[in-house]
Structure formats: structure tokens, C-alpha cells
Design an enzyme around this catalytic site. Structure first.
Site, PDB file in Angstrom:
ATOM      1  N   SER A   1       0.947  -1.181   0.141  1.00 38.26           N
ATOM      2  CA  SER A   1       0.044  -0.090  -0.041  1.00 38.26           C
ATOM      3  C   SER A   1       0.821   1.219   0.130  1.00 38.26           C
ATOM      4  O   SER A   1       0.464   1.969  -0.697  1.00 38.26           O
ATOM      5  CB  SER A   1      -0.922   0.127   1.278  1.00 38.26           C
ATOM      6  N   ALA A   2       2.038   1.287   0.757  1.00 39.71           N
ATOM      7  CA  ALA A   2       2.747   2.418   1.047  1.00 39.71           C
ATOM      8  C   ALA A   2       3.502   2.610  -0.754  1.00 39.71           C
ATOM      9  O   ALA A   2       3.678   3.544  -1.155  1.00 39.71           O
ATOM     10  CB  ALA A   2       3.588   2.159   2.107  1.00 39.71           C
TER      11      ALA A   2
ATOM     12  N   TRP B   1       2.417   1.766  -3.336  1.00 39.54           N
ATOM     13  CA  TRP B   1       1.314   2.275  -4.242  1.00 39.54           C
ATOM     14  C   TRP B   1       1.237   3.740  -3.970  1.00 39.54           C
ATOM     15  O   TRP B   1       1.052   4.355  -5.242  1.00 39.54           O
ATOM     16  CB  TRP B   1       0.121   1.640  -4.045  1.00 39.54           C
ATOM     17  N   HIS B   2       1.459   4.207  -2.800  1.00 40.69           N
ATOM     18  CA  HIS B   2       1.325   5.563  -2.861  1.00 40.69           C
ATOM     19  C   HIS B   2       2.419   6.391  -3.088  1.00 40.69           C
ATOM     20  O   HIS B   2       2.226   7.539  -3.478  1.00 40.69           O
ATOM     21  CB  HIS B   2       0.768   5.999  -1.208  1.00 40.69           C
ATOM     22  N   GLY B   3       3.580   5.800  -3.077  1.00 42.97           N
ATOM     23  CA  GLY B   3       4.741   6.602  -3.446  1.00 42.97           C
ATOM     24  C   GLY B   3       6.047   6.226  -2.594  1.00 42.97           C
ATOM     25  O   GLY B   3       5.982   5.345  -1.745  1.00 42.97           O
TER      26      GLY B   3
END
Length: 469
Positions: A350-351, A353-355
């Protein structure tokens, strides 16, 4: 010429253009619903999706979505199943998105300018889920869960169908994501092949207007969040305020920052509902229609959550479901209990995916600890606030206190670490932690160690047949 008029609004031009596209999606969605065949719907989605991207994000920004999607389609077409093409597509999509995030850091460090990376994040979810759905379609039904069977596809769609899915304009800019099976069922009309509808798409005007209204209600709070920025929490002025003020202000400022997401998601969802794709069957009475197929957030459930799981289930639902279906459960063998590694890996993806700003990793590592603490609290502390009577779980008088204290702790600690998510860099986060003398972090880690390694689990009791709150 148009940009000069948009600048007069006082808001960033890219954001104004995006809002205009979200509003234009409503009349276009009404037209999309009336188109007589699937091919016209695919062509309309492709044309408007590319137009939105070009006008609001840059002349050639659409090429990123087009090229990355075409490569994924090609990979799935030529790579045999024994080489696990779904994992290759997963790696390619995350790699492409990662390079995009690095490019953004280089060109707009710590900035919030809208560019192609926003739609690319949504597209990553769509393409990777598409790859898994195709993989599941190649397996026997007895190897799949009911959810996997429903979402699986047996063959590659045509390029026209595929790019219609990629560029579905109501959700292309702001999300949420969707599944290829839902899109194909919608455009083909299969979604409406139920007894009550006889194959005809029902009216979606009222639920769409309701969702639009909720989005417009969020807008004043978006403006207010601009007047009360989260970056204030990393200033010396905030550091020297009274403790009670700091505790309350931290939570309020972070809550206000979430309203920009509520606004964008509601506006996007409303036009999708108007197009008809939000239809999700009927309630148990067989009469009342549900329109929550691509609902992405339930704000009250987020703000009043009692644990991290409740937040995950009600915030950015499309992304949470993707993480659950295509990361968390894929790392958990059927019949086995989810492990700490599966939880941590899900938050790390998830992290990713965020950047690559440190603030994302701070937040998601903290969420891993908060999730584990919540699990241990339920196993080791909650049993003291309920009792068994003839196999029935009954709440004690102090159960309400347990629930209220748990909710307050959950939402405040999420706000404390959520500030890092918005700060992006680590310097502001350290400044905030120092403002509170690192005590919230110490409490969290100490609670995790105490619950996980020191406190015993209460003696097991028979599984309750009924639960009362």
C-alpha cells in the site's frame, strides 16, 4: 485563454479543471447509459477518458495510461500460465508506477500538483486485478473461492472492451477502481438480467443526485481545510499551545484534510451511479435497489471507527478491497490464519502504491502495529468486558466504556500518524513527535509488547451463539 479565467477562481488551475471534468461526467454519464450497444459505450469511455486526461493533466499525459495498459494486455496475451503472467503484470504495474512516483518527486518535490500519476495509481489497481481475474479464469472452480469465481474471466476481452474499461470516464481521474467483470456486465447489459428488471437498466437519477449532494456538502470543509492546513502541526506555534488544545487540534486538522478525498470520491461515484454501473442488486425485500457497487467511502464509519479494521473497511474501499483480494489473501493459504507477515506486506505494498515519501511508510508501519494491537486487545482484554451465559456472549456494564475508550484511542492515534502521511517528509513528522515528547509512539510500542509477549490470553470459553453489544 481558458486558464486565465480559471486562475481567477483563486484555486489551482489543475484542480479546477479536474472538478469541471467531474461535473461534466454527470450529463455525459446520462448519455452513456442511453447508448444502444456496448461498442458505442466503449468508444465513448475511451474518447472522454483521454480528453479528461489531456485537458486537465497535460497534453500527452494520456500516453502513460495507454502504453502501460497496452503492455499489460500484450503480456497476458503471450505469456503462458505456467510462467505466472499475473505476477509479471503485477510487478510491471508497480514498477511503472514507482518510476512515475520518483519522477514526480524529482519534478514536484513535496508538491500537490495533479498529474498523470493520479490516474496511473487507479489504473494500477485495475490492471493488476484484471490480470488476477484472467488467471483465476484458467483454474478449476473447486480451486477458487466464491468471490474469485464471480470475478474471474475465461478469456481476454477485445482491445475495444479492454480500453473502454481502462478509460471509463466517470472514475478515470479520481477513482474508485472497478473490476473488469463489473464493467463488461454493465456494457453488455448482463448486470440488469434479473427478474425485477427484465434486462432494462433502472433509473439511477435519484441515487446519483443524492451522491452528488453529499459531494457538494463536503466542499465547504475542503475550503476550510485550506485555511487550517495540517502543516501547522509541525510549527513551533503549535508546539507551545496547551496540551489539551494540541490533542484536539491535531485530530481536527487531520480530519479536515480527509474531506478533499470525500469530495472527490463522492463526485466521481455520483456520475458512475448515474451511468448505471453503480447498481448492485436488491435489498432483502427484493424491491429496494442498492447502488453501492463502487462506493469508495463511508465518512461517518471512518470518523467514528473503533479499530483500524473498521477504518480500512470504510475508507478508500476500492483500494482496501484490492489489497485484501490481491495481496493479503494471496499471501494467506486457504484455511490458514493470516500472519503478521501478510499484514505487514499488505501495508508495505500500500505504501509502495502511494509513493516513496517517508511519511507514507511511517503511517503504514504504524498501522501495522495498530492493527496487531487491536487484534491482541480483542483476544486478551475484551473478554474481561463480556461474560458467557449459557453459551451466549453478554456485555458487562463496563463494555460501553471499553468501546468508547477504544474508539477515541483508535481515531486519535490514526490522526497522529496520519499527519505524517500528509506531511510527506520525515522532518515534519519528527517535529510533531518531539512536540508530544514521543509519548504516543512509546505508548503504542509498549502496548504492543505488553499484549503480545507479557499478558496471557484469558481461559478459552465456548464459542458464543449470539452476541449483544
Amino acid at each position: 485563454m481558458i486558464d486565465s479565467y480559471l486562475e481567477a477562481t483563486g484555486f489551482p488551475v489543475d484542480q479546477v479543471k479536474t472538478v469541471i471534468c467531474l461535473l461534466l461526467s454527470y450529463p455525459f454519464a446520462a448519455i452513456l447509459k442511453k447508448l444502444p450497444n456496448a461498442n458505442l459505450k466503449h468508444l465513448t469511455n475511451i474518447g472522454l477518458g483521454i480528453f479528461y486526461c489531456t485537458w486537465s493533466l497535460g497534453e500527452w499525459s494520456w500516453l502513460h495510461s495507454f502504453i502501460s495498459s497496452l503492455i499489460c494486455y500484450g503480456l497476458l496475451m503471450v505469456i503462458p500460465n505456467r510462467y505466472k503472467p499475473q505476477l509479471i503484470v503485477f510487478a510491471f504495474c508497480l514498477g511503472y508506477l514507482s518510476i512515475s512516483h520518483i519522477y514526480r518527486i524529482y519534478t514536484d518535490y513535496m508538491g500537490w500538483t495533479l498529474d498523470f500519476t493520479g490516474p496511473q495509481m487507479i489504473l494500477t489497481l485495475k490492471l493488476t486485478s484484471f490480470a488476477w481475474n484472467l488467471h483465476d479464469g484458467s483454474k478449476a472452480d473447486n480451486e477458487l473461492s466464491e468471490d474469485q469465481k464471480r470475478r474471474s474471466i475465461k478469456k481476454l476481452p477485445t482491445l475495444l472492451e479492454f480500453f473502454g474499461f481502462v478509460y471509463f470516464f466517470p472514475t478515470f481521474l479520481a477513482g474508485p477502481t472497478m473490476e473488469i467483470t463489473d464493467y463488461l456486465d454493465y456494457t453488455s447489459g448482463r448486470m440488469f438480467q434479473v427478474r425485477q428488471l427484465n434486462g432494462k437498466a433502472p433509473s439511477s437519477l435519484l441515487p446519483a443526485l443524492k451522491t452528488l449532494g453529499l459531494g457538494l456538502l463536503m466542499f465547504p470543509f475542503v475550503v476550510l481545510s485550506g485555511q487550517l492546513p495540517v502543516t501547522y502541526l509541525s510549527t513551533n506555534e503549535f508546539r507551545y499551545e496547551p496540551l489539551l488544545y494540541k490533542l484536539v487540534k491535531l485530530h481536527i486538522f487531520v480530519v479536515l484534510a480527509r474531506f478533499r478525498y470525500y469530495f472527490g470520491w463522492y463526485m466521481s461515484e455520483g456520475s458512475a451511479v448515474l451511468s448505471g454501473i453503480g447498481f448492485n442488486g436488491f435489498e432483502k425485500d427484493g424491491v429496494t435497489m442498492k447502488w453501492d457497487r463502487i462506493t469508495n467511502v463511508y465518512p461517518l464509519s471512518v470518523e467514528l471507527a473503533s479499530n483500524v479494521r473498521d477504518v480500512s473497511n470504510n475508507w478508500n474501499i476500492g483500494t482496501s478491497d484490492w489489497l485484501k483480494r490481491y495481496v493479503y489473501l494471496r499471501l494467506t493459504p486457504p484455511g490458514a490464519k493470516p500472519t503478521f507477515f501478510a499484514t505487514l506486506a499488505t501495508y508495505v505494498i500500500s505504501a509502495f502504491w502511494h509513493g516513496f515519501y517517508p511519511g507514507y511508510y511511517i503511517f503504514f508501519v504504524a498501522c501495522t502495529l495498530l492493527t496487531e494491537v487491536a487484534k491482541d486487545m480483542r483476544r486478551k482484554i475484551r473478554p474481561y468486558f463480556v461474560k458467557q451465559q449459557n453459551g451466549i456472549e453478554v456485555a458487562t456494564p463496563l463494555k460501553k466504556v471499553y468501546d468508547i475508550v477504544g474508539s477515541i484511542c483508535c481515531v486519535w492515534w490514526l490522526s497522529f500518524f496520519g499527519a505524517s502521511f500528509i506531511f510527506l517528509n520525515i522532518e515534519r513528522s519528527i517535529h510533531l513527535w518531539d512536540t508530544f515528547s514521543y509519548i504516543p509512539i512509546i505508548i503504542l510500542i509498549a502496548t504492543f509488547i505488553l499484549l503480545r509477549f507479557v499478558l496471557p490470553t484469558p481461559r478459552s470459553t465456548p464459542r458464543p451463539t449470539k452476541k449483544t453489544n
